[in-house]
Motif scaffolding. Structure first.
Motif, PDB file in Angstrom:
ATOM      1  N   SER A   1       0.699  -1.064   0.029  1.00 20.15           N
ATOM      2  CA  SER A   1       0.125   0.000  -0.141  1.00 20.15           C
ATOM      3  C   SER A   1       0.518   1.320   0.120  1.00 20.15           C
ATOM      4  O   SER A   1       0.990   2.083  -0.971  1.00 20.15           O
ATOM      5  CB  SER A   1      -0.976   0.008   1.189  1.00 20.15           C
ATOM      6  N   ALA A   2       1.446   1.463   1.167  1.00 17.58           N
ATOM      7  CA  ALA A   2       2.067   2.708   1.317  1.00 17.58           C
ATOM      8  C   ALA A   2       3.401   3.038   0.386  1.00 17.58           C
ATOM      9  O   ALA A   2       3.586   4.009  -0.400  1.00 17.58           O
ATOM     10  CB  ALA A   2       2.566   3.015   2.733  1.00 17.58           C
ATOM     11  N   LEU A   3       4.168   1.859   0.173  1.00 18.50           N
ATOM     12  CA  LEU A   3       5.438   1.925  -0.613  1.00 18.50           C
ATOM     13  C   LEU A   3       4.795   1.988  -2.105  1.00 18.50           C
ATOM     14  O   LEU A   3       5.469   2.856  -2.971  1.00 18.50           O
ATOM     15  CB  LEU A   3       6.531   0.781  -0.304  1.00 18.50           C
ATOM     16  N   ALA A   4       4.002   1.372  -2.388  1.00 16.81           N
ATOM     17  CA  ALA A   4       3.476   1.357  -4.001  1.00 16.81           C
ATOM     18  C   ALA A   4       2.913   2.581  -4.204  1.00 16.81           C
ATOM     19  O   ALA A   4       3.292   3.267  -5.213  1.00 16.81           O
ATOM     20  CB  ALA A   4       2.283   0.197  -4.209  1.00 16.81           C
ATOM     21  N   TYR A   5       2.177   3.458  -3.244  1.00 18.95           N
ATOM     22  CA  TYR A   5       1.398   4.754  -3.830  1.00 18.95           C
ATOM     23  C   TYR A   5       2.700   5.735  -3.594  1.00 18.95           C
ATOM     24  O   TYR A   5       2.824   6.410  -4.444  1.00 18.95           O
ATOM     25  CB  TYR A   5       0.631   5.069  -2.469  1.00 18.95           C
ATOM     26  N   LEU A   6       3.955   5.667  -2.937  1.00 18.89           N
ATOM     27  CA  LEU A   6       4.874   6.436  -2.985  1.00 18.89           C
ATOM     28  C   LEU A   6       5.597   6.357  -4.145  1.00 18.89           C
ATOM     29  O   LEU A   6       5.966   7.329  -4.988  1.00 18.89           O
ATOM     30  CB  LEU A   6       5.940   6.257  -1.691  1.00 18.89           C
ATOM     31  N   LEU A   7       5.840   5.223  -4.525  1.00 19.94           N
ATOM     32  CA  LEU A   7       6.586   4.801  -5.955  1.00 19.94           C
ATOM     33  C   LEU A   7       5.773   5.410  -7.093  1.00 19.94           C
ATOM     34  O   LEU A   7       6.473   6.018  -8.187  1.00 19.94           O
ATOM     35  CB  LEU A   7       7.194   3.411  -6.106  1.00 19.94           C
TER      36      LEU A   7
END
Length: 157
Positions: free
Chosen positions: A93-99
């Motif tokens: 979730s968070a890492l994918a959204y950041l990338l």
């Protein structure tokens, strides 16, 4: 790529009958496209991390309707389940959204969004490798169509 996605669905479970709940998928796709456009618009004003923080916190706020009884459910759940939820919240979730926010800040939406067609084939491949799920020939054929169309779109852009 859309035809390939339909072949993946047909090859996995079949097309079946129309269900009105399927329209929720179209609503999700529409919502996501609006989100991408807004994210691109604000990427010149905010950093990718700031945009992701707003996104995650807004989603968390909307999930607040489930807050009553949450502490009881979390304390009753096994530690491995709580750990799994934490890992799923951070990495996919968070890492994918950041990338994704970083990509949108540095490219055009039309160029980067075609890569989203890779999500179903990659997810099915990961399910086959990591979970031992069976992948039918129709699914593999659909994945080939999706991958071919994504490469063609990237080449044309």
């Amino acid at each position: 790529a859309l035809v390939g996605a339909l072949v993946v669905i047909w090859g996995d479970k079949g097309l079946g009958t129309f269900r009105p709940q399927g329209l929720l998928i179209l609503l999700a796709a529409l919502s996501w496209s609006v989100y991408f456009a807004l994210q691109k618009h604000y990427s010149s004003r905010y950093s990718p991390l700031t945009i992701v923080c707003y996104t995650i916190w807004a989603g968390t706020l909307l999930l607040g309707v489930y807050a009553p009884g949450l502490a009881t459910q979390v304390s009753a759940a096994p530690v491995r389940v709580n750990l799994a939820v934490l890992v799923l919240g951070v990495f996919p979730s968070a890492l994918a959204y950041l990338l994704w926010a970083y990509v949108l800040a540095h490219t055009e939406v039309s160029r980067s969004v075609c890569v989203m067609y890779l999500v179903p084939p990659v997810a099915m491949l990961m399910a086959a490798v990591l979970l031992g799920s069976h992948v039918s020939g129709g699914v593999l054929f659909g994945m080939a169509i999706v991958l071919g169309s994504v490469f063609a779109m990237r080449r044309a852009a």
